[in-house]
Design an enzyme around this catalytic site. Sequence first.
Site, PDB file in Angstrom:
ATOM      1  N   SER B 141      -5.458  -8.084  -1.424  1.00 18.81           N
ATOM      2  CA  SER B 141      -5.938  -9.211  -2.239  1.00 18.81           C
ATOM      3  C   SER B 141      -7.032 -10.031  -1.570  1.00 18.81           C
ATOM      4  O   SER B 141      -7.761 -10.748  -2.249  1.00 18.81           O
ATOM      5  CB  SER B 141      -4.779 -10.159  -2.562  1.00 18.81           C
ATOM      6  OG  SER B 141      -3.782  -9.491  -3.275  1.00 18.81           O
ATOM      7  N   HIS B 369       5.735  -4.233  -5.256  1.00 24.34           N
ATOM      8  CA  HIS B 369       5.992  -3.764  -3.890  1.00 24.34           C
ATOM      9  C   HIS B 369       7.476  -3.446  -3.699  1.00 24.34           C
ATOM     10  O   HIS B 369       7.843  -2.566  -2.929  1.00 24.34           O
ATOM     11  CB  HIS B 369       5.580  -4.829  -2.860  1.00 24.34           C
ATOM     12  CG  HIS B 369       4.121  -4.869  -2.565  1.00 24.34           C
ATOM     13  ND1 HIS B 369       3.410  -3.765  -2.169  1.00 24.34           N
ATOM     14  CD2 HIS B 369       3.220  -5.888  -2.603  1.00 24.34           C
ATOM     15  CE1 HIS B 369       2.136  -4.099  -1.970  1.00 24.34           C
ATOM     16  NE2 HIS B 369       2.004  -5.387  -2.237  1.00 24.34           N
TER      17      HIS B 369
HETATM   18 ZN   LIG Z   1       0.283  -6.641  -2.645  1.00 27.90          ZN
END
Ligand SMILES: [Zn+2]
Lengths: 247, 543
Positions: B141, B369
């Site tokens: 990110s 995740h």
């Molecule tokens: Zn991530």
Amino acid sequence: MKFSHSICALFTLLSCSTFAANDTQSLPVCPTTSHQLSHNDTFGVQYQLSGAQHGTLQLLRSQAQTAYYNPENGVAEWWNFAIADHPSFIRVFAKHQRRIDYYTGDLRTLNIKVSQAEMESFATAQLLKQLSHKGPATCDGSQVYEGDVKQMHYRVIWSDELGLPLELSITHNGQTKQWQAQKLIPANEVELTLSRWQQFSDTDYADIGDNETDPFLAQMINQGFVEHSEHAVYDSKGKPMHGEHIH
Amino acid sequence: MKLNAIVLAMTTAIAALALTGCGDDGENGAVGATGPAGQNGTNGQNGNDGRDHTAVNQWFTQGQATVANASETSVSDPKGRAKNIILFVGDGMGVSTLTAARIYQGQQRGESGEENRLSFETFPYSGLVKTYSSNQQTPDSAPTMSAIVSGVKTKDGIISVSDAAIRGNCTSGQGNEVMSALELAEIAGMSTGVVSTARLTHATPAATYSHSVERNWESDRDMPQAALDAGCHDIASQLIDFPYGDGIEVALGGGRSYFMPNTVTDPEYARAGRRNDGRNLTTEWTSKYSDGAYVWNREQFLAVDTSTTHHLLGLFENSHMQYEADRADDAAGEPSLAEMTSRALDVLKQNDKGYFLMVEAGRIDHAHHAGNASRALQDTVALSEAVRVAMEKADNDTLILVTADHSHVFTIAGYPVRGNPILGLVRGVDDSGEAAATYTTDSNGMPYTTLGYANGPGFGFGSDAMNTDSYRPDLNLYNVTDVDYRQEATVPMDSETHAGEDVAVYARGPGAQLVTGSVEQNLLFHVMNYAGDLAARAEANQN
Ligand SMILES: [Zn+2]
């Protein structure tokens, strides 16, 4: 969490060491009456596992915190029930001086649910209710319980003072595993250990996936070190060990 | 080149701040190997000392050129038509996540689901966004959000500093900071806001207001002493010490402990703050802003008078906020993403010069995740609801972008019958095209879920029994639609990974027509900059 899972979880954790057994069997420790310990005190108990499996495990307790620490591989599972409905859970990797912190949502995605009473009692709180009381044991204020639960035969020497077993043996298919309290760990040692862990570099479980370039976390992710089963426990190479589950 | 003149080297801007006396960073700009700052910024011509990245950075110049071309050929809003800009980012919200969430939301309403549209899927313009970073095919990110808000792609782990920097090397980043749309908006005199369900110091929100060569430098405790000694600042402190304009107006999200000293215990949890430097950034916020407020639970948040509070800091969790699925159960109470968006807009809308707001659904990524599709979809639906609020509250002079920073290895498999529960086992159609009587099975005769992951933590519930003969768990034994269920994964890993394919972008409002086709991620900054004429407005407001 179901009782059987709790036992199962603990025994996965507890049975993780594979080093050779200590030949000299210690006697169960009797808590000293001069330092009258109570359930709420800060103290620890070191257990030795013998019989079909071998290992050492330390249970550390301070207020609402309970930690199970395997000194052989340096891995601990550390619970804090200060907010009973939302316990916090930390997995400690002492050899790396690292921690993984689990928050409520993480525990839910991993389906980890535990009971405070089970954690604090070496997973025997529920078990005791299903066993028969056989009378007092040799240590003051300790009682013997025995019985069969789900094809397992249990024998527990329970210390009312500590709220913990001094001895626990489990027989299944002719094989016996015996946990024996070896020594008491004093409050200052417990506090020192917990405060040392507090200083370790910590990572939220949720953040592991965004930190694959961190060598420690990469090892965790790829080798299944961090979370493989609901209470994973690992050998010195970081491989999860699937101990004999006792359901 | 007005744009270059204002989107100038950060060192120049920082040096300028020292003049206004509102930053403590002036020393960074004045010294160092790169010499006196400011020249490139003011002449706007070259960047041969590496400072005026707007003239030499390939990502920046290419993005700028693409927008310049498109603005001439498209049905076109002129530059600067957008008074306000709202940027929504679903962290990890790949296209398969959008499709599954759309179906999920429809099915929650009792419909078959496929025909549903998420709020932003009604936007008139959309495109595909390439998400690779300057050094990785599949990014995290930090570089992706940096590209979106600064116009410059960078390396993984780096936040709003160009890829001239080395990750984790403090001095390598100094002088290579790239200015964000939020910073330009502040300099332009607009109001600004950052909202996230992740920690406010997490990579995505951090890229809007901070500059760091390491995304994990969220508090001073997370930084090596050498980096502190070299003059780098932790991300949380950069939010409070924010040196542009009159400071960020709205900052709402998680990450409370990063703002609290280690001598103070959290009001919600029995844990100490994480700061070693003794600073309590929450009290600094309220003393810095006389019209400011700090809140940490939903009740306090809803009680804030948005007409008199012009600087609102809300930190609703110690770390990340709860998943939407668990929010109702939070001990202290947390606002939803839609509630945070709504009240952020109430505060920001009061500025006649307009506003810039970034809203992140930060936990879609975390649920993926964990291999937990249900929570990822519920957080995506929560983002859709936040966008709906913005659609209702924002006027026609507002550009709204909705996009993702990167995708996940999340799949939607064949061939369930129309309307099959999206979290459920695949039930196909029979040879007459009607719903089959039994589940579809694999080559072992075992059922499977529609949703799955190419890698990740994998099988069902923890250490429960598996059917070892087939090497897959017998999903007949599992409640696969349970919120806690973890979908199967092909490659066993303890954490599922990001994916490298394109993500979507949706746009409406002035300048939205620039969002079309397949674009580089850093183009999105240039679209916002064009639509809002941010750089020119910033420059005009500075002079
Ligand atoms: Zn991530």
